[in-house]
Design a protein around this motif. Structure first.
Motif, mmCIF file in Angstrom:
data_model
loop_
_atom_site.group_PDB
_atom_site.id
_atom_site.type_symbol
_atom_site.label_atom_id
_atom_site.label_comp_id
_atom_site.label_asym_id
_atom_site.label_seq_id
_atom_site.Cartn_x
_atom_site.Cartn_y
_atom_site.Cartn_z
ATOM 1 N N GLN A 111 -28.821 1.562 43.513
ATOM 2 C CA GLN A 111 -28.001 0.700 44.370
ATOM 3 C C GLN A 111 -28.485 0.732 45.813
ATOM 4 O OE1 GLN A 111 -24.123 2.353 43.614
ATOM 5 N NE2 GLN A 111 -23.759 1.045 41.831
ATOM 6 N N LEU A 112 -29.024 1.865 46.244
ATOM 7 C CA LEU A 112 -29.532 1.999 47.609
ATOM 8 C C LEU A 112 -30.971 1.486 47.742
ATOM 9 C CD1 LEU A 112 -28.150 5.558 48.429
ATOM 10 C CD2 LEU A 112 -27.320 3.379 49.320
ATOM 11 N N GLY A 113 -31.541 0.993 46.639
ATOM 12 C CA GLY A 113 -32.904 0.476 46.673
ATOM 13 C C GLY A 113 -33.960 1.567 46.672
ATOM 14 N N MET A 114 -33.591 2.736 46.182
ATOM 15 C CA MET A 114 -34.524 3.863 46.178
ATOM 16 C C MET A 114 -34.804 4.339 44.763
ATOM 17 S SD MET A 114 -32.643 5.873 49.307
ATOM 18 C CE MET A 114 -33.615 7.346 49.145
ATOM 19 N N ALA A 115 -34.756 3.466 43.798
ATOM 20 C CA ALA A 115 -34.888 3.849 42.393
ATOM 21 C C ALA A 115 -36.213 4.523 42.084
ATOM 22 C CB ALA A 115 -34.703 2.635 41.485
ATOM 23 N N ASN A 116 -37.279 4.122 42.745
ATOM 24 C CA ASN A 116 -38.595 4.681 42.442
ATOM 25 C C ASN A 116 -39.040 5.701 43.481
ATOM 26 O OD1 ASN A 116 -38.892 3.100 40.135
ATOM 27 N ND2 ASN A 116 -39.567 1.359 41.358
ATOM 28 N N ALA A 117 -38.111 6.247 44.237
ATOM 29 C CA ALA A 117 -38.471 7.192 45.296
ATOM 30 C C ALA A 117 -39.155 8.432 44.755
ATOM 31 C CB ALA A 117 -37.225 7.595 46.081
ATOM 32 N N GLY A 118 -38.759 8.901 43.598
ATOM 33 C CA GLY A 118 -39.343 10.113 43.043
ATOM 34 C C GLY A 118 -40.612 9.896 42.268
ATOM 35 N N SER A 119 -41.027 8.651 42.069
ATOM 36 C CA SER A 119 -42.195 8.387 41.243
ATOM 37 C C SER A 119 -43.368 7.853 42.043
ATOM 38 C CB SER A 119 -41.836 7.400 40.133
ATOM 39 O OG SER A 119 -41.427 6.175 40.697
ATOM 40 N N ALA A 120 -43.457 8.247 43.309
ATOM 41 C CA ALA A 120 -44.570 7.805 44.137
ATOM 42 C C ALA A 120 -45.874 8.367 43.588
ATOM 43 C CB ALA A 120 -44.359 8.265 45.574
ATOM 44 N N LYS A 121 -46.936 7.620 43.740
ATOM 45 C CA LYS A 121 -48.233 8.038 43.245
ATOM 46 C C LYS A 121 -48.746 9.206 44.077
ATOM 47 C CE LYS A 121 -52.813 6.506 42.142
ATOM 48 N NZ LYS A 121 -53.923 5.782 42.652
ATOM 49 N N VAL A 122 -49.263 10.205 43.398
ATOM 50 C CA VAL A 122 -49.828 11.361 44.072
ATOM 51 C C VAL A 122 -51.320 11.138 44.220
ATOM 52 C CG1 VAL A 122 -50.185 13.843 43.931
ATOM 53 C CG2 VAL A 122 -48.056 12.843 43.103
ATOM 54 N N ASN A 177 -33.133 5.643 27.161
ATOM 55 C CA ASN A 177 -33.355 6.038 28.545
ATOM 56 C C ASN A 177 -31.993 6.112 29.209
ATOM 57 O OD1 ASN A 177 -36.331 6.036 28.782
ATOM 58 N ND2 ASN A 177 -36.067 3.908 28.154
ATOM 59 N N VAL A 178 -31.715 7.232 29.874
ATOM 60 C CA VAL A 178 -30.400 7.469 30.452
ATOM 61 C C VAL A 178 -30.510 7.562 31.965
ATOM 62 C CG1 VAL A 178 -28.427 9.033 30.477
ATOM 63 C CG2 VAL A 178 -29.712 8.719 28.372
ATOM 64 N N LYS A 179 -29.523 6.986 32.649
ATOM 65 C CA LYS A 179 -29.395 7.112 34.105
ATOM 66 C C LYS A 179 -28.042 7.742 34.382
ATOM 67 C CE LYS A 179 -32.099 3.013 35.154
ATOM 68 N NZ LYS A 179 -32.077 1.687 35.746
ATOM 69 N N ASP A 180 -28.055 8.833 35.179
ATOM 70 C CA ASP A 180 -26.789 9.444 35.555
ATOM 71 C C ASP A 180 -26.288 8.806 36.847
ATOM 72 O OD1 ASP A 180 -28.248 10.638 37.615
ATOM 73 O OD2 ASP A 180 -28.335 12.587 36.634
ATOM 74 N N ARG A 181 -25.175 9.296 37.372
ATOM 75 C CA ARG A 181 -24.574 8.670 38.552
ATOM 76 C C ARG A 181 -25.495 8.737 39.764
ATOM 77 N NH1 ARG A 181 -20.572 12.765 41.277
ATOM 78 N NH2 ARG A 181 -21.454 14.713 40.513
ATOM 79 N N PHE A 182 -26.350 9.759 39.848
ATOM 80 C CA PHE A 182 -27.274 9.859 40.978
ATOM 81 C C PHE A 182 -28.387 8.820 40.868
ATOM 82 C CE2 PHE A 182 -25.480 14.149 40.415
ATOM 83 C CZ PHE A 182 -24.771 14.216 41.602
ATOM 84 N N ASP A 183 -28.899 8.610 39.648
ATOM 85 C CA ASP A 183 -29.915 7.578 39.432
ATOM 86 C C ASP A 183 -29.351 6.198 39.757
ATOM 87 O OD1 ASP A 183 -31.801 9.458 38.422
ATOM 88 O OD2 ASP A 183 -30.878 9.334 36.440
ATOM 89 N N ILE A 184 -28.110 5.960 39.354
ATOM 90 C CA ILE A 184 -27.458 4.674 39.610
ATOM 91 C C ILE A 184 -27.272 4.473 41.109
ATOM 92 C CG2 ILE A 184 -25.334 3.346 39.260
ATOM 93 C CD1 ILE A 184 -25.123 4.841 36.495
ATOM 94 N N LEU A 185 -26.854 5.519 41.822
ATOM 95 C CA LEU A 185 -26.676 5.437 43.269
ATOM 96 C C LEU A 185 -28.007 5.152 43.966
ATOM 97 C CD1 LEU A 185 -24.863 5.686 45.754
ATOM 98 C CD2 LEU A 185 -25.277 8.153 45.708
ATOM 99 N N LEU A 186 -29.058 5.856 43.580
ATOM 100 C CA LEU A 186 -30.381 5.605 44.172
ATOM 101 C C LEU A 186 -30.826 4.161 43.919
ATOM 102 C CD1 LEU A 186 -32.276 8.917 43.345
ATOM 103 C CD2 LEU A 186 -31.626 8.077 45.609
#
Length: 165
Positions: free
Chosen positions: A85-96, A74-83
């Motif tokens: 650090q900002l406490g937004m790691a799961n922002a894109g995986s909200a339940k639909v 599993n890879v995290k790029d610099r944007f994933d790492i930044l998210l």
């Protein structure tokens, strides 16, 4: 910078003009793509055969076979790492909870029924808009709770079409 999680072990990977390093150690290797998704690697005077068995670029998850062993990466790029650090790691995986019409159109057909279990990528319905048929697909896993439209029904943009449990 990348962070790679390989079988529960984390590696920091940095690539720049001077080369690539893993956890601060320069990576000295030769890699050759033999065929599509099959590679030959020379590393520390040893030879390895590597194959990409599965690749999910959306989640940045890969299943590799190196010699006879399989590794989940599993890879995290610099944007994933930044998210992260900002406490937004799961922002894109909200339940639909529902599927909404992306544009006004006509429901051509519905390919699921209430109670059906669906997987990411499954076709849910066909929406005709601007003389084109658009297949609306599931963005995740779930179960159909309610279908709020019927075939041959006109719908407006953002109208709820299907509800999920």
């Amino acid at each position: 910078m990348l962070k790679a999680l390989v079988n529960q072990q984390t590696f920091d990977i940095i690539s720049d003009k001077s080369g690539t390093s893993i956890n601060g150690t320069p990576l000295e290797w030769d890699i050759l793509e033999v065929r599509n998704n099959i590679f030959h690697i020379l590393f520390q005077n040893r030879s390895y055969n590597a194959e990409v068995l599965e690749a999910d670029y959306q989640t940045k998850s890969f299943l590799l076979k190196i010699n006879r062993n399989q590794y989940l990466v599993n890879v995290k790029d610099r944007f994933d790492i930044l998210l992260e650090q900002l406490g937004m790691a799961n922002a894109g995986s909200a339940k639909v909870n529902d599927l909404k019409a992306p544009m006004p159109g006509l429901i051509v057909s519905i390919q699921v029924q209430v109670g059906d279990s669906i997987k990411k990528g499954d076709s849910l319905l066909i929406l005709e808009a601007m003389k084109m048929e658009n297949v609306l697909k599931a963005t995740g896993e779930g179960k159909i709770k309610n279908i709020k439209v019927n075939p041959r029904q006109n719908v407006e943009k953002n109208q709820v079409l299907i509800e999920f449990e």
